[in-house]
Scaffold this active site. Structure first.
Site, short mmCIF file in Angstrom:
data_model
loop_
_atom_site.label_atom_id
_atom_site.label_comp_id
_atom_site.label_asym_id
_atom_site.label_seq_id
_atom_site.Cartn_x
_atom_site.Cartn_y
_atom_site.Cartn_z
N SER A 246 -15.68 16.89 -49.86
CA SER A 246 -16.68 17.66 -48.84
C SER A 246 -18.26 17.12 -49.34
CB SER A 246 -16.52 19.29 -48.88
OG SER A 246 -16.95 19.58 -50.18
N ASP B 142 -14.21 15.31 -46.08
CA ASP B 142 -13.71 16.53 -45.76
C ASP B 142 -14.83 17.33 -44.94
OD1 ASP B 142 -11.96 18.51 -45.56
OD2 ASP B 142 -12.49 19.67 -47.23
N HIS B 143 -14.37 17.82 -43.79
CA HIS B 143 -15.64 18.56 -42.84
C HIS B 143 -16.85 17.80 -42.85
CE1 HIS B 143 -13.16 22.27 -42.44
NE2 HIS B 143 -12.63 22.05 -43.79
N GLU C 148 -11.59 18.73 -35.46
CA GLU C 148 -11.46 19.95 -35.44
C GLU C 148 -11.74 20.86 -34.39
OE1 GLU C 148 -12.30 22.06 -39.19
OE2 GLU C 148 -12.69 23.77 -38.12
N HIS D 38 -10.05 29.06 -45.21
CA HIS D 38 -10.28 28.54 -46.74
C HIS D 38 -10.54 29.60 -47.87
CE1 HIS D 38 -12.36 25.34 -43.95
NE2 HIS D 38 -11.31 24.83 -44.64
N HIS E 143 -5.72 23.46 -42.51
CA HIS E 143 -6.62 23.48 -43.54
C HIS E 143 -6.49 25.10 -44.22
CE1 HIS E 143 -9.96 20.55 -42.74
NE2 HIS E 143 -9.00 20.17 -41.95
N GLY E 144 -7.03 25.12 -45.40
CA GLY E 144 -6.83 26.34 -46.00
C GLY E 144 -5.45 26.57 -46.58
N THR F 11 -8.51 25.24 -53.14
CA THR F 11 -8.79 26.73 -53.90
C THR F 11 -7.61 27.07 -55.15
OG1 THR F 11 -9.74 27.68 -52.18
CG2 THR F 11 -8.72 29.18 -53.68
O1 G3H Z 1 -10.75 21.51 -46.13
C1 G3H Z 1 -10.20 22.07 -47.24
C2 G3H Z 1 -9.23 22.73 -47.43
O2 G3H Z 1 -9.12 23.31 -45.97
C3 G3H Z 1 -8.99 23.72 -48.51
O3 G3H Z 1 -8.86 24.96 -48.32
O4 G3H Z 1 -9.31 25.86 -50.64
O5 G3H Z 1 -8.20 27.20 -49.02
O6 G3H Z 1 -6.92 25.47 -50.13
P1 G3H Z 1 -8.34 25.96 -49.43
ZN ZN Z 2 -10.85 22.72 -44.58
#
Ligand code: G3H
Ligand code: ZN
Length: 285
Positions: A50, A82-83, A134, A180, A209-210, A234
């Site tokens: 990112s 990323d993003h 996205e 996220h 994502h997330g 995370t």
């Molecule tokens: O773009 C990064 C991710 O969507 C990571 O998500 O930190 O919740 O695993 P996360």
């Molecule tokens: Zn993400």
């Protein structure tokens, strides 16, 4: 090996019913842990980075670390922005050597999202660089929204079709209720919405994502509905930090960083290996 093709890796997942993990690199230990896990699992892997992580590491260090990882790996490795926040930032990452790009224009109205995303595709495709876009709002600080509020953030199928077809992106990250960071309560993924998008776009790899904290059965279901890239950061951060906390709690005198970063790195590697098995990417490289 040089960096692998984002599109090829994702399409193989889509065709064969598995997802490739994007694991975010936050420093050297993350980079090594992720690629070592990929080698041991014989899995393709995406190193995600990112803007914040690039700022922390420096863009040249980021690309250099990922390049060494890819060149020494026995499996396909991709370095993915990323993003990506803007066209200008994408140009910077392309110049620095990123092998694929995400442009996140999801906070704009649809027309502007399509316009900016297409501009990025038009820049990247002639250079052999593939692009993820996205649509909708992936939660983060907003994961305690009410159901009505949450529904308003989900990607709309017709808009998803327009974004993919009019911009020419190679992968789509539709907001389907994931968030996220650490979830407040159990994540509720909108599988019906994912199915509707899939019906309109059966050949487009979709991105979740997330990915941290989503139950295994929901991950499997998402993959069965066309998700072929899952982002995780995370859970790796927590694994590293918890390991270091335990070491400090046991030994207040430790000062050699290798004594706590080494075990921290090993903890990240274990999480990544487990995810690769869950996503079905193990043994695919
Ligand atoms: O773009 C990064 C991710 O969507 C990571 O998500 O930190 O919740 O695993 P996360
Ligand atoms: Zn993400």
């Amino acid at each position: 090996m040089a960096f692998a093709s984002f599109k090829e890796v994702l399409l193989d997942g889509l065709k064969n019913g598995y997802a490739v993990g994007q694991f975010n690199m936050n420093n050297l230990e993350f980079t090594q842990a992720i690629v070592e896990a990929a080698n041991e699992e014989k899995s393709p892997v995406i190193l995600g980075c990112s803007e914040g992580a690039i700022k922390y590491m420096g863009i040249d260090y980021t690309v250099a670390m990922a390049r060494v990882a890819a060149e020494t790996a026995k499996v396909p490795v991709i370095l993915h922005l990323d993003h990506g926040p803007s066209f200008e930032y994408v140009v910077k990452c392309v110049r620095a050597g990123f092998s694929s790009i995400m442009i996140d224009a999801s906070h704009y109205a649809l027309e502007q999202n399509i316009e900016l995303t297409k501009r990025v595709v038009d820049l990247c495709h002639p250079l052999g660089i593939e692009v993820e876009g996205e649509l909708g709002r992936i939660g983060g600080t907003e994961d305690d929204l009410t159901v009505d509020e949450r529904d308003a953030t989900l990607a709309l199928p017709e808009e998803a079709k327009r974004l993919v077809e009019e911009s020419g992106i190679d992968a789509l990250a539709p907001a389907i209720g994931s968030a996220h960071g650490v979830y407040v309560g159990k994540p509720e993924l909108a599988f019906g919405r994912l199915q509707e998008i899939r019906d309109l776009l059966p050949n487009t790899p979709m991105v979740l994502h997330g990915g941290s904290g989503i139950p295994d059965e929901d991950i499997r279901k998402a993959i069965s509905l066309g998700v072929s890239k899952i982002n995780v950061n995370t859970e790796n951060q927590i694994a590293l930090t918890n390991t270091i906390r335990e070491i400090f709690a046991k030994d207040a005198k430790v000062y050699d960083p290798r004594k706590y970063l080494g075990p921290g790195k090993a903890a990240i590697k274990e999480v990544v290996k487990e995810k690769m098995r869950l996503f079905g990417s193990s043994g695919r490289a």
